[in-house]
Every structure is written in C-alpha cells, then in structure tokens.
Motif scaffolding. Structure first.
Motif, PDB file in Angstrom:
ATOM      1  N   VAL A   1     -14.932  -9.115  47.251  1.00 32.96           N
ATOM      2  CA  VAL A   1     -15.474  -9.424  48.564  1.00 32.96           C
ATOM      3  C   VAL A   1     -15.367 -10.706  48.875  1.00 32.96           C
ATOM      4  N   ASP A   2     -15.848 -11.717  47.634  1.00 32.54           N
ATOM      5  CA  ASP A   2     -15.748 -13.256  47.999  1.00 32.54           C
ATOM      6  C   ASP A   2     -14.427 -13.645  48.282  1.00 32.54           C
ATOM      7  N   LYS A   3     -13.579 -13.275  47.289  1.00 30.09           N
ATOM      8  CA  LYS A   3     -12.117 -13.399  47.284  1.00 30.09           C
ATOM      9  C   LYS A   3     -11.336 -13.199  48.975  1.00 30.09           C
ATOM     10  N   ASN A   4     -11.740 -12.072  49.436  1.00 31.87           N
ATOM     11  CA  ASN A   4     -11.071 -11.611  50.530  1.00 31.87           C
ATOM     12  C   ASN A   4     -11.668 -12.046  51.772  1.00 31.87           C
TER      13      ASN A   4
ATOM     14  N   TYR B   1      -9.903 -14.613  54.653  1.00 30.49           N
ATOM     15  CA  TYR B   1     -10.164 -14.513  56.120  1.00 30.49           C
ATOM     16  C   TYR B   1     -10.488 -15.572  56.601  1.00 30.49           C
ATOM     17  N   TYR B   2     -11.498 -16.392  56.183  1.00 29.84           N
ATOM     18  CA  TYR B   2     -11.734 -17.617  56.616  1.00 29.84           C
ATOM     19  C   TYR B   2     -10.802 -18.767  56.740  1.00 29.84           C
ATOM     20  N   THR B   3      -9.896 -18.914  55.738  1.00 27.34           N
ATOM     21  CA  THR B   3      -8.817 -19.667  55.851  1.00 27.34           C
ATOM     22  C   THR B   3      -7.720 -19.248  56.820  1.00 27.34           C
ATOM     23  N   LEU B   4      -7.663 -17.994  56.956  1.00 30.34           N
ATOM     24  CA  LEU B   4      -6.561 -17.521  58.018  1.00 30.34           C
ATOM     25  C   LEU B   4      -6.920 -17.835  59.485  1.00 30.34           C
ATOM     26  N   VAL B   5      -8.303 -17.536  59.650  1.00 26.97           N
ATOM     27  CA  VAL B   5      -8.762 -17.899  61.025  1.00 26.97           C
ATOM     28  C   VAL B   5      -8.759 -19.416  61.513  1.00 26.97           C
TER      29      VAL B   5
END
Length: 582
Positions: A36-39, A43-47
């Motif tokens: 969960v933390d990894k994904n 997601y945060y870095t992608l946005v």
C-alpha cells in the motif's frame, strides 16, 4: 507417563502451529501494508510529475477524483468517494432533507425546466409549474449551466429568498418570481389510504431517516380509524436506503425477538444480527407486499424477511438483487468513503445479492450467481426458497412491456409537453379517481404529436436497418432484393395506425402526466391505482382466506424462473437525464 508425554507433545505442536500462523498472518499483513505504502508513493510522484511537465494545464482535483472513481468502479457500483462538494447530496440521500425550493428540475433539450414542483413546498406555493423554463436563477442566466449548477443555485440557506425568471409556454412575457427557501423533507410515504372497505394501502418510496415511523403512523390510522382488515405494502421501484429503517418496518408486523436480517463481512465488527426489538402493531393481519425489479436493498430486506417468516405474500416480479452493505468512513478534508463492508442475509439464511463483483469474467464483465452455486433454503413454515439474487415473488405478475411508440413518446417529451399545454388551457380537471382521457383529448394529442413532427423507428426497424447494411456489404442484398423490400414494408409502421393500436397504453401514460400537473404525486398514485395489476392481484388473494393460506403451504417451491419485464413506471424516467432536486 507415555500418555502424558503424548499430550504434552500434542500441545507443543499445536502451540508451534499457532505461533507459525500468527507469524504468517503478521508477515502477510506487513507485506500488504508495504505494498500500500509503495503504490501510494508511486501515485504521489506520478501526479506531481504530471502537474509539473504535462503539456497543458491540469486540474489536480479533477485528475485525482477521476482516478479514485475508476479505481472504486473496479470493485462494485456502491463503493464511492464522496467529495466535499457532494456532501449535501449525500445527506439528502440518507435523510431526505435539504434546504431549497422543493422541485424536481431537468434538461429538456438545451433548457432547464421544472419537471415537477413538490406539493406544499415553496416552488409550488410561489406558483411555479411543471414545464416552466428556468431562464435566470439568483440573477444568473441558465443558458450555459448544467442541471446540477442550476440545482445548486436554487438550494441555499433556509428562510432566504431566491429570485427566478421563468418562461411559461403560452405566455408572452417572462415571469419573475421570488421564492422563500425552506427545509425540504420529502415524504417517504407519498400516499396511503383504503383500496376498498377492507384493504389498506401504503406506498413507501424510499428508506430515509424515520420512514419507519411514517409507515407506523399510516398503518395505525388505516387499522384503527379506517377499519382495515388487510394491508398492501407497495415497495415497487423503491431503491432502498437505511438498514435500521427496514428492521423497524418489519418489526411492525412480526413478534418481538424475530430475526430480520444479518450482515457478514471480512472484518468481524460487521458481523451483526438485527432482530425485532419492539412490540409489534399486528402479527396476524393478512398482508401483501408489491415488488418489481426496481425494488432494491432495504426493500428486499423487508420483502425477503416477511417472506421467510411467512408473514406476507410477495407479489410482482423478481427484485433487483442488491445484498451489499455500505458503511461511510470519514476521510481528510471533509470527504467520505462509502465502502461495501458486508452482505445481507435474511432469516432463512439466504443472501439476496445477484451479481458477483469479486469474480469477474475474463472480459471484465460481471456475471450473475451461476445455477450450480444456487442453494436451497426454507421459510419458517418449510417452504423452499433460494438464494442467487433478489426476492422471487410468491405470485408472479406478468407486466406489459411498453411499445416502442410509447417509449419514444416519453423520450421525446411528447407526453410532458402536451400535459404542459393542456394544463395551461384547462384550469381544473376531475378528481384523480375519476379523470379519464376522452376521445376528444386523445385526438387533440394525436394532432399535437403530428404538429411537432414526431417520428420514430421501432426496435425491429432499427435491427432491420443494420441487417440491410450488412447484407449490402456482404452482397446478399442483390440476390434477395425482393424479399428484403417486402419485409421492409411488413415491419414498417404508420404513426396514425400505431397511435390507434396502442391507444389504451398511450391514454394511460397521458392520464398519469396530466393528473400529476393538477394533483401532484399523491394524485398520480390515486389515479394509477384504478388499473393496477399488482394491486388487483393483491386484493384477490387478501379477500380469499383460502388462497392467502395456500401461499404458505409447507414444501411449496417458489419458482426461480421469473423474468422481470419493464413496466411503464420503470421506463418513464428514461425521458429525464440528470434529474435533480432543487
């Protein structure tokens, strides 16, 4: 000694296994948390990267909401993210209460119109009518606004005035009307009354807060003041709502302590059993419950519990089959997550969920519960019932399928627009129980439809058109041109002929639309009761003690082979896309 040693050895092995299981469980849990933390970090870095480098400006809020919605959509239709902007609508869905003018609005072409003012609320009291075109709200033009935008303008603090400018068909000048907003509480019981000298009737439209008290009040009045000796509870097209309200309603009719529904989920805290905790009003009065494919969730709990406890005869078509429980969880920034946490199980032990969202087909579609997994259960008196989705009625009602003509008349607003014209030309009509479409009115409607240049293609014609295109592409048309053209003539339609062929159906729908203009929802229900197959069947069974008793014969099988056909009441909403309360 040997025996003691064996016991000790057994205990030691068991202890090791328990410890191993706990370690494995802890490992799995930690691994899941890491994933969960990894994904989330990905997601945060992608946005962040999209926001920095995407060629055009992006709206992070819209982008994230789209991704959340798509993610939750892959689970089931009922697990939803509720942003702060939608919180008012969420509260209305659960309480039936909001502050506004009390009207239903919708898009009619490019215009936002009043679809129905609620009787006794500000819009109706201020003089707004169905068919009025909203040109301005609170000083803002509605020309480029969505229905939701207009709804938000009409809503607002209670006891504050909102000014609207409306165009009324048949009037030359626009009207400016001041409406004092009020707290709007939509009645969960829009109508109750006596069907005849013996039979009481209660229509329940949703399971919002305190609807159980509304049903109780109606039932007590029908029984003690009107002398009802039997009852029809109408749950058709009731989408459900609050679980506890369904328990309260069943409690009115079954002994204290009776199990009504249980829930089972992955997390133990959602495993609960709900029982009747109050003394009932009546446990012996003959009852019939009307359902259709639009009866879902809490409606299915009430119908299913009363069926499993052999308390009422269920009449209609197979219900929707929503047996999933949702719980709301608070998120940051005043948002919420409505998440499916459990499934419903009614007293016999069967689950009412129809679609299996956790095991999708290879193409991603959702399948129904396969016949091989359908399980047999028994009611309190030993009747055979089955899971696999929805509540199957004890008495099936074959509903008449609407003709293509009527469906297209609804979709093209012919009934709605004619009712607007009719209401502007006629100050009053007969009472709902007496009003009828005369031949003069019907002929006037036919003229109106023709003047509006109404045309349509039947489903058969649309399919034939596709067949013709395919035949021409594959060059079969050339070798059978005569047959194709002959078939085209046979399946073709003429408007005059169709209007006469489906005259009774058209008159029924026109009656409903016109009566609503003068007597609102309550009047429409009163009018529709006159020729209602479900109500007629309910009265027939309730008036015959032998027929009613035979429904609950031990060993009787409730058939699974029931196809629900759409009724007029279920198809009419197709005309209105994006209906909003205001």
């Amino acid at each position: 000694m040997k025996r003691n040693r064996k016991i000790k050895t057994g205990i030691s092995i068991a202890a090791v296994l328990v410890v191993f299981a706990l370690v494995l469980s802890s490992f799995n849990r930690d691994e899941k948390l890491f994933l969960v933390d990894k994904n989330l970090d990905i997601y945060y870095t992608l946005v962040r990267e999209l926001n920095l480098f995407y060629v055009d400006e992006i709206n992070p809020t819209d982008l994230v909401k789209t991704s959340i919605d798509k993610m939750l959509e892959s689970l089931d239709p009922y697990t939803n993210y509720i942003p702060e902007s939608d919180m008012e609508d969420f509260r209305f869905m659960t309480t039936g209460e909001y502050a506004g003018v009390g009207a239903l609005i919708s898009k009619h072409g490019d215009e936002v119109v009043i679809a129905e003012p609620y009787e006794g609320f500000p819009a109706q009291k201020a003089g707004l009518k169905a068919g009025d075109i909203l040109r301005e709200v609170a000083g803002k033009s509605t020309e480029k606004l969505s229905t939701e935008d207009v709804s938000n303008l009409l809503k607002g603090p209670a006891n504050k005035v909102v000014r609207v400018k409306v165009e009324r068909p048949g009037k030359k000048k626009n009207l400016e009307i001041d409406i004092l907003r009020e707290k709007i509480q939509i009645d969960a019981v829009p109508y109750y009354g006596m069907l005849d000298n013996e039979t009481g009737y209660i229509r329940l439209s949703n399971f919002t807060k305190d609807c159980g008290d509304e049903v109780k009040k109606a039932f007590v009045e029908l029984k003690e003041q009107k002398g009802a000796k039997s009852l029809v509870l109408d749950l058709r097209s009731n989408p459900g709502g609050l679980l506890m309200e369904s328990v309260k309603i069943v409690n009115l009719f079954v002994p204290k302590g009776s199990e009504v529904v249980s829930t089972k989920g992955k997390v133990k805290q959602w495993d609960k059993t709900y029982k009747a905790t109050e003394n009932p009003i009546d446990t012996v009065m003959p009852m019939a419950v009307l359902v259709n494919r639009g009866s879902a969730s809490a409606s299915e709990i009430v119908a299913g519990a009363l069926q499993d406890l052999d308390r009422a005869v269920i009449i209609g078509t197979r219900t929707f089959g929503k047996g999933l429980v949702q719980t709301t969880r608070d998120l940051s920034y005043n948002t919420k997550l409505k998440v499916t946490t459990a499934k419903y199980y009614i007293p016999s032990g069967r689950c009412i969920q129809a679609l299996d969202y956790s095991h999708r087909n290879e193409d991603g579609s959702v399948g129904t519960i396969p016949d091989s997994l359908i399980t047999e259960f028994t009611t309190k008196k030993g009747r055979k019932v089955y899971d696999g989705g929805g509540i199957v009625p004890d008495q099936k009602i074959d509903l008449d399928r609407l003709s293509s003509l009527s469906i297209n008349l609804v979709r093209d607003f012919m009934f709605f627009d004619y009712a607007t014209k009719f209401a502007n030309e006629h100050e009053s009509i007969a009472a709902p129980e007496e009003f009828e479409i005369t031949d003069a009115i019907f002929n006037d409607f036919k003229t109106f439809v023709k003047e509006r240049k109404f045309s349509y293609q039947s489903e058969t014609e649309e399919m034939f058109k596709k067949l013709l295109e395919t035949a021409k592409e594959e060059r079969y048309y050339d070798v059978a041109e005569g047959e194709f053209e002959a078939l085209k003539v046979k399946i073709g339609h003429e408007l005059d002929k169709d209007l006469e062929s489906f005259k009774e159906e058209v008159k029924e729908m026109l009656t409903d639309e016109i009566v609503t203009r003068y007597y609102y929802q309550k009047g429409a229900i009163k009018s529709a009761i006159r020729e209602d197959k479900g109500i007629d069947k309910a009265k027939e069974i309730l008036h015959n003690p032998q027929a009613f008793g035979s429904v609950f014969t031990k060993g009787k099988i409730i058939s699974m082979n029931i196809q629900a056909l759409p009724a007029a009441a279920e198809l009419v909403p197709l005309a209105w896309e994006g209906l909003f309360d205001a």
